[in-house]
Write an enzyme that holds these catalytic residues in place. Structure first.
Site, PDB file in Angstrom:
ATOM      1  N   CYS A   1       5.781  -0.311   7.528  1.00 51.29           N
ATOM      2  CA  CYS A   1       5.435   0.900   6.789  1.00 51.29           C
ATOM      3  C   CYS A   1       6.655   1.344   5.991  1.00 51.29           C
ATOM      4  O   CYS A   1       7.767   1.337   6.524  1.00 51.29           O
ATOM      5  CB  CYS A   1       5.011   2.001   7.770  1.00 51.29           C
ATOM      6  SG  CYS A   1       4.525   3.533   6.953  1.00 51.29           S
ATOM      7  N   LEU A   2       6.431   1.697   4.740  1.00 50.39           N
ATOM      8  CA  LEU A   2       7.552   2.121   3.889  1.00 50.39           C
ATOM      9  C   LEU A   2       8.186   3.405   4.415  1.00 50.39           C
ATOM     10  O   LEU A   2       9.339   3.692   4.089  1.00 50.39           O
ATOM     11  CB  LEU A   2       7.076   2.312   2.443  1.00 50.39           C
ATOM     12  CG  LEU A   2       6.585   1.025   1.758  1.00 50.39           C
ATOM     13  CD1 LEU A   2       5.994   1.330   0.400  1.00 50.39           C
ATOM     14  CD2 LEU A   2       7.716   0.008   1.645  1.00 50.39           C
TER      15      LEU A   2
ATOM     16  N   GLN B   1       3.048   9.910   1.532  1.00 52.39           N
ATOM     17  CA  GLN B   1       4.355   9.257   1.650  1.00 52.39           C
ATOM     18  C   GLN B   1       5.326   9.664   0.547  1.00 52.39           C
ATOM     19  O   GLN B   1       6.526   9.444   0.669  1.00 52.39           O
ATOM     20  CB  GLN B   1       4.200   7.721   1.679  1.00 52.39           C
ATOM     21  CG  GLN B   1       3.491   7.230   2.943  1.00 52.39           C
ATOM     22  CD  GLN B   1       3.335   5.725   2.934  1.00 52.39           C
ATOM     23  OE1 GLN B   1       2.398   5.192   2.346  1.00 52.39           O
ATOM     24  NE2 GLN B   1       4.260   5.023   3.576  1.00 52.39           N
TER      25      GLN B   1
ATOM     26  N   HIS C   1      -4.626   1.269   7.689  1.00 54.48           N
ATOM     27  CA  HIS C   1      -3.252   1.799   7.793  1.00 54.48           C
ATOM     28  C   HIS C   1      -3.083   2.995   6.842  1.00 54.48           C
ATOM     29  O   HIS C   1      -2.517   4.024   7.224  1.00 54.48           O
ATOM     30  CB  HIS C   1      -2.272   0.659   7.462  1.00 54.48           C
ATOM     31  CG  HIS C   1      -0.825   1.039   7.357  1.00 54.48           C
ATOM     32  ND1 HIS C   1       0.144   0.567   8.220  1.00 54.48           N
ATOM     33  CD2 HIS C   1      -0.156   1.835   6.476  1.00 54.48           C
ATOM     34  CE1 HIS C   1       1.325   1.065   7.878  1.00 54.48           C
ATOM     35  NE2 HIS C   1       1.168   1.836   6.813  1.00 54.48           N
ATOM     36  N   GLU C   2      -3.597   2.851   5.609  1.00 52.28           N
ATOM     37  CA  GLU C   2      -3.418   3.926   4.607  1.00 52.28           C
ATOM     38  C   GLU C   2      -4.279   5.142   4.934  1.00 52.28           C
ATOM     39  O   GLU C   2      -3.835   6.286   4.771  1.00 52.28           O
ATOM     40  CB  GLU C   2      -3.766   3.411   3.200  1.00 52.28           C
ATOM     41  CG  GLU C   2      -2.950   2.223   2.702  1.00 52.28           C
ATOM     42  CD  GLU C   2      -1.458   2.391   2.843  1.00 52.28           C
ATOM     43  OE1 GLU C   2      -0.980   3.536   2.906  1.00 52.28           O
ATOM     44  OE2 GLU C   2      -0.760   1.362   2.927  1.00 52.28           O
TER      45      GLU C   2
ATOM     46  N   GLY D   1       0.841  -1.197   0.000  1.00 51.52           N
ATOM     47  CA  GLY D   1       0.000   0.000   0.000  1.00 51.52           C
ATOM     48  C   GLY D   1       0.870   1.238   0.000  1.00 51.52           C
ATOM     49  O   GLY D   1       2.048   1.180   0.367  1.00 51.52           O
TER      50      GLY D   1
ATOM     51  N   HIS E   1      -2.660   7.280   7.346  1.00 49.51           N
ATOM     52  CA  HIS E   1      -1.664   8.179   6.730  1.00 49.51           C
ATOM     53  C   HIS E   1      -2.322   9.488   6.287  1.00 49.51           C
ATOM     54  O   HIS E   1      -1.751  10.562   6.438  1.00 49.51           O
ATOM     55  CB  HIS E   1      -1.019   7.517   5.504  1.00 49.51           C
ATOM     56  CG  HIS E   1       0.155   6.639   5.793  1.00 49.51           C
ATOM     57  ND1 HIS E   1       1.282   7.089   6.429  1.00 49.51           N
ATOM     58  CD2 HIS E   1       0.382   5.329   5.505  1.00 49.51           C
ATOM     59  CE1 HIS E   1       2.169   6.088   6.525  1.00 49.51           C
ATOM     60  NE2 HIS E   1       1.639   4.998   5.967  1.00 49.51           N
TER      61      HIS E   1
END
Ligand code: GNR
Ligand code: NI
Length: 175
Positions: A95-96, A51, A137-138, A46, A141
């Site tokens: 998480c990236l 990000q 999660h997204e 994702g 963000h």
């Protein structure tokens, strides 16, 4: 398509609230294609626009452990959670924007969302399992929230400290 740079915690951009999109046009689709390429190359399942430094309510997801043919990208524009289940599930999240750190996080097991798709059409989706976790999660963000915010202050601060240290040594290498 082009790959974009992913912003790493700690960075104040990751704490900002993203703005809804007003229209779905080719320029936006180009941005979503870039996000997808960035996500696949990371690799991740994702990616939220914030990000890559773009404060718009835009998400790409692909939980298919993707061989080329079986790719199954999902584009979510202005997603809204319309309901969350009472029952919860726990997944090990990464998480990236928090590379190298993972933690078990408890979230509602199922969620329903409304969103605009790649063509700008209003859609609904009922999600469970990993997809439900990833969507939540997204969307976090988009509201400036990261999975480490669910951990104890001690664990969260340890992770931030390590990331900051890595950033500083990285800066020295670049200099
Ligand atoms: O690649 C990712 N894996 C992942 C695993 C469990 C729960 C959420 C995620 S999302 C993450 C990519 C990312 O940082 N998205 O914002
Ligand atoms: Ni993330």
């Amino acid at each position: 398509m082009s790959k974009r740079k992913i912003i790493i915690e700690p960075d104040p951009i990751l704490r900002k609230v993203s703005e809804p999109l007003e229209k779905v046009d080719n320029e936006l689709r180009k941005l979503m294609d870039d996000m997808l390429e960035t996500m696949y190359s990371a690799p991740g399942i994702g990616l939220a626009a914030v990000q890559i430094g773009i404060l718009k309510r835009l998400i790409v997801i692909d939980i298919s452990k993707g061989e080329e043919k079986k790719k199954n990208p999902l584009f979510l524009i202005n997603p809204i959670i319309t309901s969350r289940s009472k029952d919860t599930s726990i997944y090990e999240e990464g998480c990236l924007s928090i590379p190298g750190h993972f933690a078990e996080i408890e979230r509602p097991a199922q969620c329903h969302i409304n969103f605009l798709d790649y063509t700008g059409k209003q859609k609904q989706l009922k999600a469970d399992g990993l997809l439900s976790t990833c969507i939540q999660h997204e969307i976090d963000h988009l509201d400036g929230k990261l999975f480490i915010d669910y951990l104890s202050k001690l664990k969260k601060n340890m992770i931030i400290k390590k990331l900051l240290k890595q950033k500083k040594t990285q800066d020295k290498i670049v200099l």
